[in-house]
Every structure is written in C-alpha cells, then in structure tokens.
Design an enzyme around this catalytic site. Structure first.
Site, PDB file in Angstrom:
ATOM      1  N   CYS A  15      72.449   6.665  46.951  1.00  0.00           N
ATOM      2  CA  CYS A  15      72.639   5.415  46.240  1.00  0.00           C
ATOM      3  C   CYS A  15      71.362   4.640  45.964  1.00  0.00           C
ATOM      4  O   CYS A  15      70.345   4.850  46.590  1.00  0.00           O
ATOM      5  CB  CYS A  15      73.528   4.474  47.044  1.00  0.00           C
ATOM      6  SG  CYS A  15      75.019   5.235  47.641  1.00  0.00           S
ATOM      7  N   GLY A  41      71.453   7.652  41.886  1.00  0.00           N
ATOM      8  CA  GLY A  41      72.888   7.914  41.920  1.00  0.00           C
ATOM      9  C   GLY A  41      73.438   7.867  40.520  1.00  0.00           C
ATOM     10  O   GLY A  41      73.260   6.865  39.832  1.00  0.00           O
ATOM     11  N   ASN A 124      73.061   1.823  50.763  1.00  0.00           N
ATOM     12  CA  ASN A 124      72.350   3.093  50.568  1.00  0.00           C
ATOM     13  C   ASN A 124      72.058   3.665  51.947  1.00  0.00           C
ATOM     14  O   ASN A 124      71.438   2.999  52.760  1.00  0.00           O
ATOM     15  CB  ASN A 124      71.044   2.841  49.794  1.00  0.00           C
ATOM     16  CG  ASN A 124      70.169   4.080  49.680  1.00  0.00           C
ATOM     17  OD1 ASN A 124      68.966   3.988  49.611  1.00  0.00           O
ATOM     18  ND2 ASN A 124      70.759   5.262  49.666  1.00  0.00           N
ATOM     19  N   GLY A 125      72.495   4.908  52.170  1.00  0.00           N
ATOM     20  CA  GLY A 125      72.278   5.543  53.477  1.00  0.00           C
ATOM     21  C   GLY A 125      73.571   6.146  53.981  1.00  0.00           C
ATOM     22  O   GLY A 125      74.580   6.139  53.280  1.00  0.00           O
ATOM     23  N   CYS A 264      62.130   7.987  55.608  1.00  0.00           N
ATOM     24  CA  CYS A 264      62.453   9.313  55.056  1.00  0.00           C
ATOM     25  C   CYS A 264      61.273   9.820  54.225  1.00  0.00           C
ATOM     26  O   CYS A 264      60.970   9.263  53.159  1.00  0.00           O
ATOM     27  CB  CYS A 264      63.689   9.220  54.178  1.00  0.00           C
ATOM     28  SG  CYS A 264      63.953  10.710  53.197  1.00  0.00           S
ATOM     29  N   TYR A 270      60.154  13.751  46.672  1.00  0.00           N
ATOM     30  CA  TYR A 270      60.965  13.968  45.481  1.00  0.00           C
ATOM     31  C   TYR A 270      61.718  12.735  45.010  1.00  0.00           C
ATOM     32  O   TYR A 270      61.762  12.444  43.822  1.00  0.00           O
ATOM     33  CB  TYR A 270      61.969  15.095  45.754  1.00  0.00           C
ATOM     34  CG  TYR A 270      63.061  15.204  44.716  1.00  0.00           C
ATOM     35  CD1 TYR A 270      62.783  15.687  43.441  1.00  0.00           C
ATOM     36  CD2 TYR A 270      64.368  14.807  44.996  1.00  0.00           C
ATOM     37  CE1 TYR A 270      63.772  15.760  42.472  1.00  0.00           C
ATOM     38  CE2 TYR A 270      65.368  14.882  44.034  1.00  0.00           C
ATOM     39  CZ  TYR A 270      65.061  15.364  42.781  1.00  0.00           C
ATOM     40  OH  TYR A 270      66.036  15.434  41.827  1.00  0.00           O
ATOM     41  N   SER A 317      60.082  16.297  38.096  1.00  0.00           N
ATOM     42  CA  SER A 317      59.929  15.989  39.516  1.00  0.00           C
ATOM     43  C   SER A 317      58.578  16.403  40.099  1.00  0.00           C
ATOM     44  O   SER A 317      58.129  15.818  41.076  1.00  0.00           O
ATOM     45  CB  SER A 317      61.068  16.618  40.317  1.00  0.00           C
ATOM     46  OG  SER A 317      61.060  18.004  40.147  1.00  0.00           O
ATOM     47  N   ASP A 385      58.326  20.570  43.793  1.00  0.00           N
ATOM     48  CA  ASP A 385      58.286  19.675  44.954  1.00  0.00           C
ATOM     49  C   ASP A 385      59.058  20.205  46.143  1.00  0.00           C
ATOM     50  O   ASP A 385      58.745  19.893  47.287  1.00  0.00           O
ATOM     51  CB  ASP A 385      58.822  18.281  44.562  1.00  0.00           C
ATOM     52  CG  ASP A 385      60.207  18.388  43.983  1.00  0.00           C
ATOM     53  OD1 ASP A 385      61.171  18.374  44.736  1.00  0.00           O
ATOM     54  OD2 ASP A 385      60.320  18.536  42.753  1.00  0.00           O
ATOM     55  N   CYS A 475      60.713  10.414  59.280  1.00  0.00           N
ATOM     56  CA  CYS A 475      61.737  11.403  59.578  1.00  0.00           C
ATOM     57  C   CYS A 475      61.348  12.667  58.818  1.00  0.00           C
ATOM     58  O   CYS A 475      61.026  12.612  57.624  1.00  0.00           O
ATOM     59  CB  CYS A 475      63.105  10.921  59.113  1.00  0.00           C
ATOM     60  SG  CYS A 475      64.368  12.196  59.307  1.00  0.00           S
TER      61      CYS A 475
END
Ligand code: SF4
Length: 498
Positions: A15, A41, A124-125, A264, A270, A317, A385, A475
C-alpha cells in the site's frame, strides 16, 4: 487480475498512504498524492474526507473508494469537489494478499463511527500477530467487515476504555506487532504513526500552512509541498488546529521501542520511486551506489580493442542502478556503454487482456521489446534489481537472445531472494523462489535463466550502499531469513523455525 509489478515478475508492496490536514481542497490534493504513489498499490484506491456541517454542528466523513487505479476510481472528477468536501482527508492505494483482491470490503480507508466519534484509517504494512488478535476479538464478539489485518486497529481502538481518541489509538497500536505506517483521520485531527521498527516509510510535509503525511516524498512534489521530516520509528504524531497555529506536532512514543529500527532495505532496491526521499535519503543516490558496487563485484570486461560491451537496463525498475553501474565501470577505465536495448510498453494497464497462463513468452512481449540493432553481435550485460521466481527473467533473456547478441550476462543489484516477507511486501512462497529451487547455487540459477554468466550483489555490499548514519539498521530477512519480529505461527509458517 493484472498488476504491473506482477507482470514484471517483481514483489508487490501492499500500500501507499496519504493524509492532509487543513487544506481547502484536501481531497483533490489527496487524489494527486495517491496518483504519485500509484506504484505502491494498483488494485484499489480510496479517499475519506472530513466535512464540518455547521447546521448540525458535527463532522461528517465522506467516502469514495473502489477497485482499480486512482484515475479509474476517480474517473468522475466531480466526486472530489462535490462529494469529498472538507479540509482534511486521507487516502490509500492498495494491493493486498489478505483476502480476495476483488473483495470491496477490503478497500481502504476503513471508516467507523463509534462512541469516540468518526475514525478513518489507511495502513501500509502487515501485522504479524493479527491472527491471534483477530481470533481473540472474534471470540469476544467482534464482527469483522473485511479480511484485512488493518481492521484490527479500528476494533482495538473502539474497545479501548481510555478517555481520549488519541489514547485509544495508542493503546491499540501498543497491542499490535509487525509493520505499520498509517494515517488516521478523526473529527479533530490527522494522526500518523509508524511501528517501532520503522519497516515502511512515512514522511511529513507542509503546503501553505497545511500539513501532509505520505508514504514517499514524491507525493509532496506533485502538489508542491515541502518535506519536513520522517515520522520516526515508534512515533505517533498528532496534527490538529493547534499544529496549524503553532507549527508544532504533538508527538507520542510507542511503549515498546526497539534500540535499532529495521527499515525495509527493499524500498531502496526496488520499491520506492527513485525521485523520493525514503528513510531520510534519496532513493536515486542509494540505487546508483547499488549499481556502482555491483559493477565492482564481477565485472564484464571488454577483452579486445574492438570488443563491444553494452549494458542495458530493465525499464523502469533498474534504470538508476544501471546508470551507477556504467558510470562506475567507465571511471575504472572499462570501455562499456549504456544502451536502451529493452523498450517497455507503458500502456499495459490493469484491464489489459492477459494471454493464457501458459503463454509466458507473449506475456513478456506485451511488456518488453528489444532494439535489435543495439544488441546484435554485442556482449550484453543486463542489469536488473532483483530476481523472484525467475520466470520473467528467463523470458527476458530469451527475448534478448532473439536479437542475436554474442553473449548475455545478467547482473542483479541485490542478493538472491530466499525467504518471503511478512512485513508488507508480497513475495511468493519459498518453494517458488528460484534461488531456493536451485539451492542458492548461482551458477545453477544462471543455467536456468539461460545466461552466459550471472552475479548478484552481496549482502555486505548491499548494506554498504544503504545509509548507516545514526546506527540505523535494515531488515534483510528476504535474503537472510533473519526476521526482526517473529511471525504468528497460527496458520502461517514462522520462517525463524525453518
Ligand atoms: S523481508 Fe525483505 S521486503 Fe520484507 S521488510 Fe524485510 S527487507 Fe523488506
């Protein structure tokens, strides 16, 4: 169901969120913000505005949402000015794995009216303890309207016995675990919150005295807003009329704040747009560095004077990483040049009729074509990527081979993806990831793709490219399997135990 990232064989983010407080055209600004965040999204979009009704002396929440791209959902532009009135609004772009993509009840923002007033939420998540929380809430009589994990936050807020809405929301957030960057609209405030690990981005901006919160800064650029700062990991900020007067946010901190947030790293590789600032850094800058470091890790060098090496990007990308790759190669004296050897068709929308599943070749050709004269007889280096299932990469290599290059070398600006993501990015199961199918053997993956050589960026160099000031950490679980937060074991495999 078509989706651009899916067509490219890439992971999809769940999202993008946007919120604005104190602007006379709040929903119009939200529409443009969501449009800039479309890449986050593409299956559904929605906007909720808060309108003051003077004759009734109360606020009314207006809502419009549906399946499709932002421009599909708001095709009738009069909806924004005639229906979504009010000086505050939030919006959401969605892709989700939880529940059916066509299930309209999963389209956000979610809205409730409860004892504390109106509340709308866009998230978002992914919450990692949502199965347990959902079954506890259902056992105590809560009826869910959707299959989305985000709805849990609304129910926990509505059940809280705390005296104020902000305390109720904070109590709900202290109970959930996992990744959340969210915007919440109440009758009197715009609230933005980020989980203590700060997995997903969330930034604050300002436009002519009104305040904005968005997943990425590209949503500020489109409406001419200025970036102020990020919502910090574990922070909840409240924007209300006091904020408009004083310019100060009311800031509240999560009860459990980890020492080192884990952003993240895939946002840099990307997901985020290269024209955005994410986690306080330019995505373009990080991505160029990824390309530079990749060029050092297993370089393709011209062997003779007349040996022509061309480096091509996979649009869009890997555009930026390819620029970094070529520039760094040239700086080291390597005679390589970047060419636009692959052309992307930008008009493959969500309503495009897809060929049958089995016809992968046609599927890739609907999206890409080669410039044959650029590739014929050359040593071609393809910079991408990431590789997920490998099916798209394989078809891409086949397409490039049809242009009769001398050799095809594949270079990837991230390590092999071996584990799924539980924090808001949609990867296929472990069994479907090509790096697992080949037991992590890079040569075997290269054979599977049909290339002359394959090399990935190492984890060490990936981390070298990402900013490390203030001791920040990332992460990297989809590469390492080391998940910062354990995953609910009920119904979903905990990869820590794998
Ligand atoms: S597992 Fe990968 S995609 Fe998911 S949050 Fe971690 S780095 Fe990002």
């Amino acid at each position: 169901m078509n989706d651009l990232a899916k067509l490219e064989g890439k992971p999809r983010c769940h999202c993008g969120v946007f919120g604005i407080y104190g602007h006379p055209e709040a929903s119009v600004m939200t529409f443009y913000g969501l449009h800039a965040l479309q890449h986050r999204g593409q299956e559904a979009a929605g906007i909720v505005s808060s309108e003051w009704l003077p004759e009734k002396k109360r606020f009314r929440f207006n809502i419009h949402k549906g399946n499709g791209l932002v421009t599909d959902v708001f095709r009738d532009g009069t909806v924004l000015r005639n229906m979504l009135k009010g000086k505050s609004a939030i919006g959401h772009n969605r892709y989700s794995t939880t529940g059916s993509a066509d299930n309209k009840s999963n389209v956000q923002p979610f809205v409730v009216n409860y004892k504390g007033g109106n509340l709308a939420l866009a998230h978002n998540g992914n919450l990692t303890n949502y199965r347990r929380l959902r079954s506890e809430l259902q056992n105590s009589g809560t009826i869910f309207q959707s299959t989305s994990d985000s709805e849990i936050i609304l129910h926990l807020t509505a059940r809280s016995s705390k005296p104020t809405q902000i305390e109720q929301i904070q109590e709900a957030l202290d109970a959930v675990e996992g990744a959340y960057s969210l915007v919440v609209l109440t009758d009197t405030a715009l609230i933005a919150a980020r989980d203590p690990y700060g997995f997903r981005p969330l930034c604050i901006g300002k436009l002519n005295g009104s305040f904005i919160v968005a997943s990425e800064t590209c949503a500020f650029d489109i409406i001419g807003a200025e970036y102020i700062r990020d919502v910090l990991p574990g922070e909840t900020i409240v924007i209300d009329d006091d904020t408009l007067r004083s310019g100060q946010f009311h800031s509240i901190w999560a009860a459990r704040k980890p020492e080192h947030p884990r952003h993240c790293i895939f946002e840099y590789i990307y997901f985020s747009r290269p024209d955005s600032r994410v986690f306080g850094e330019s995505v373009d800058k990080v991505r160029r560095k990824l390309g530079k470091l990749l060029s050092e890790e297993d370089p393709i060098t011209p062997e003779a004077e007349d040996d022509k090496v061309v480096v091509i990007n996979v649009p869009d990308s890997s555009n930026t990483a390819t620029l970094g790759y070529v520039r760094a190669s040239n700086k080291r004296g390597l005679n390589v040049k970047m060419e636009l050897g692959l052309i992307r068709n930008h008009y493959v929308g969500r309503t495009f009729i897809q060929p049958e599943q089995g016809n992968r070749e046609l599927k890739v050709k609907t999206k890409f074509n080669t410039v044959k004269g650029v590739l014929k007889g050359r040593k071609v280096v393809v910079v991408d990527d990431s590789i997920v299932r490998g099916t798209t990469s394989k078809q891409l290599v086949k397409l490039i081979r049809e242009a009769e290059p001398e050799e095809v070398h594949f270079r990837v600006s991230s390590p092999p993806i071996r584990f799924p993501c539980y924090y808001g990015m949609d990867f296929p199961s472990r069994e479907e990831l090509i790096a697992n199918q080949c037991n992590g053997d890079v040569e075997a993956i290269g054979r599977e793709l049909g290339v002359d050589s394959l090399a990935y960026l190492s984890l060490e160099r990936l981390l070298e490219a990402a900013p490390s000031e203030d001791g920040r950490q990332y992460c990297t679980a989809c590469f390492t399997g080391k998940y910062p937060i354990p995953i609910d074991s009920e119904g979903s495999k905990n990869e820590n135990d794998a």
